[in-house]
Design a protein around this motif. Structure first.
Motif, PDB file in Angstrom:
ATOM      1  N   ASN A 101      37.586  35.540  46.342  1.00 35.87           N
ATOM      2  CA  ASN A 101      37.949  35.847  47.724  1.00 35.87           C
ATOM      3  C   ASN A 101      39.228  35.183  48.211  1.00 35.87           C
ATOM      4  O   ASN A 101      39.486  35.109  49.416  1.00 35.87           O
ATOM      5  CB  ASN A 101      36.797  35.498  48.690  1.00 35.87           C
ATOM      6  N   GLU A 102      40.067  34.714  47.297  1.00 35.28           N
ATOM      7  CA  GLU A 102      41.358  34.132  47.667  1.00 35.28           C
ATOM      8  C   GLU A 102      42.469  34.927  46.984  1.00 35.28           C
ATOM      9  O   GLU A 102      42.409  35.193  45.782  1.00 35.28           O
ATOM     10  CB  GLU A 102      41.428  32.667  47.243  1.00 35.28           C
ATOM     11  N   ILE A 103      43.485  35.313  47.756  1.00 33.53           N
ATOM     12  CA  ILE A 103      44.606  36.057  47.181  1.00 33.53           C
ATOM     13  C   ILE A 103      45.446  35.111  46.337  1.00 33.53           C
ATOM     14  O   ILE A 103      45.935  34.088  46.817  1.00 33.53           O
ATOM     15  CB  ILE A 103      45.498  36.666  48.279  1.00 33.53           C
ATOM     16  N   ASP A 134      50.335  38.829  44.112  1.00 38.10           N
ATOM     17  CA  ASP A 134      50.830  40.023  44.777  1.00 38.10           C
ATOM     18  C   ASP A 134      51.613  40.803  43.716  1.00 38.10           C
ATOM     19  O   ASP A 134      52.669  40.365  43.274  1.00 38.10           O
ATOM     20  CB  ASP A 134      51.729  39.624  45.947  1.00 38.10           C
ATOM     21  N   PHE A 139      50.050  36.920  51.421  1.00 39.79           N
ATOM     22  CA  PHE A 139      49.009  35.980  51.004  1.00 39.79           C
ATOM     23  C   PHE A 139      48.252  35.360  52.181  1.00 39.79           C
ATOM     24  O   PHE A 139      47.386  34.515  51.975  1.00 39.79           O
ATOM     25  CB  PHE A 139      49.635  34.845  50.175  1.00 39.79           C
ATOM     26  N   LEU A 157      47.011  43.552  45.859  1.00 42.30           N
ATOM     27  CA  LEU A 157      46.739  42.115  45.964  1.00 42.30           C
ATOM     28  C   LEU A 157      45.563  41.788  45.065  1.00 42.30           C
ATOM     29  O   LEU A 157      44.541  42.483  45.085  1.00 42.30           O
ATOM     30  CB  LEU A 157      46.413  41.734  47.417  1.00 42.30           C
ATOM     31  N   ARG A 158      45.717  40.731  44.281  1.00 46.14           N
ATOM     32  CA  ARG A 158      44.676  40.319  43.334  1.00 46.14           C
ATOM     33  C   ARG A 158      43.969  39.082  43.880  1.00 46.14           C
ATOM     34  O   ARG A 158      44.608  38.094  44.241  1.00 46.14           O
ATOM     35  CB  ARG A 158      45.314  39.997  41.993  1.00 46.14           C
ATOM     36  N   TYR A 159      42.655  39.148  43.890  1.00 46.54           N
ATOM     37  CA  TYR A 159      41.829  38.068  44.433  1.00 46.54           C
ATOM     38  C   TYR A 159      41.044  37.380  43.318  1.00 46.54           C
ATOM     39  O   TYR A 159      40.593  38.027  42.371  1.00 46.54           O
ATOM     40  CB  TYR A 159      40.821  38.613  45.435  1.00 46.54           C
ATOM     41  N   HIS A 173      38.619  40.746  42.547  1.00 44.71           N
ATOM     42  CA  HIS A 173      38.668  42.081  43.125  1.00 44.71           C
ATOM     43  C   HIS A 173      40.086  42.351  43.619  1.00 44.71           C
ATOM     44  O   HIS A 173      40.898  41.431  43.753  1.00 44.71           O
ATOM     45  CB  HIS A 173      37.622  42.296  44.232  1.00 44.71           C
ATOM     46  N   ASN A 174      40.387  43.626  43.869  1.00 47.38           N
ATOM     47  CA  ASN A 174      41.733  44.049  44.240  1.00 47.38           C
ATOM     48  C   ASN A 174      41.724  44.753  45.590  1.00 47.38           C
ATOM     49  O   ASN A 174      40.741  45.384  45.964  1.00 47.38           O
ATOM     50  CB  ASN A 174      42.306  45.044  43.211  1.00 47.38           C
TER      51      ASN A 174
END
Length: 249
Positions: free
Chosen positions: A141-143, A146, A201, A136-138, A102-103
């Motif tokens: 649930n972790e970034i 960027d 991050f 931010l790209r996940y 997710h973004n």
């Protein structure tokens, strides 16, 4: 003697283990297997199911069966110089590898004056208006990325109305019918400190980052996109795809 579907599945799994098929790549379809091995559709289906049952791939309805990410520490492998990998896009690649993407959009705005960037010693310019998308790209649930993109609104009018999950490269080709001639990319590294100006991050310790600068160039030399992205060095590995240019002797 092994059943035919087991032999075929083992052959494809070997291609995954040797790296011929990378995480996110599509494995041969039922039709491909039927043509290659001259088998029934039942045997082809069993072969793909066996690969999936052993945890090497997953089927995505309506799209195919894709190699899952089983690298140590679940490192994401990205290939520089591969148009097919670029065309697939970040969101679709993560889903294919078995992650939940997710973004979070930090900025989405139009720059009237355009943008320029130096990549590999050459300046690339997009005249205004330009869409700037900073997100931010996940993955799960972790970034992990960027990303800042600058996109020509002259070449891609109203692209600012589209969701940011799209594969932009594929959209340039299919929606705007642009002929992409070249993608210029450079990769560098930097240590990012927690709480620094460029730390998006939520880092707890100094972390190495890959920095990818790229420009997407159309057939007529016009630049449709400039990108600058930070990738977590502890989450990514980069590969390089080189296509030899053969000339007559």
């Amino acid at each position: 003697m092994k059943p035919k579907f087991v032999s075929i599945s083992e052959e494809i799994i070997d291609r995954i283990k040797t790296g011929e098929l990378q995480p996110g790549d599509k494995v041969p379809s039922e039709n491909d297997l039927i043509k290659t091995y001259r088998i029934s559709n039942t045997t082809a289906r069993k072969s793909l199911l066996e690969i999936e049952n052993q945890g090497w791939a997953r089927r995505i309805k309506g799209k195919g069966t894709f190699v899952l990410n089983r690298t140590v520490g679940h490192h994401l492998i990205r290939t520089l110089g591969s148009i097919n990998a670029t065309r697939r896009g970040f969101h679709e690649s993560l889903i294919a590898e078995g992650f939940e993407p997710h973004n979070v959009v930090l900025e989405k705005t139009v720059l009237d004056d355009g943008i320029s960037s130096e990549i590999g010693g050459k300046h690339f310019i997009i005249g205004g208006p330009v869409l700037k998308v900073h997100q931010l790209r996940y993955a799960d649930n972790e970034i992990i990325k960027d990303e800042i993109r600058y996109i020509s609104l002259s070449l891609c009018p109203k692209i600012n109305r589209m969701p940011t999950e799209i594969s932009y490269f594929k959209t340039y080709e299919t929606t705007y019918h642009l002929r992409i001639d070249e993608v210029k990319q450079t990769l560098s590294t930097e240590i990012v400190q927690p709480g620094s100006e460029i730390d998006n991050f939520e880092l707890s310790a100094a972390t190495a980052m890959f920095i990818l600068d790229s420009a997407v160039i159309c057939k007529d030399g016009q630049v449709v996109e400039i990108e600058r992205s930070f990738y977590r060095g502890d989450k990514y590995k980069f590969a390089i795809s080189a296509n030899p240019d053969y000339h007559d002797a």
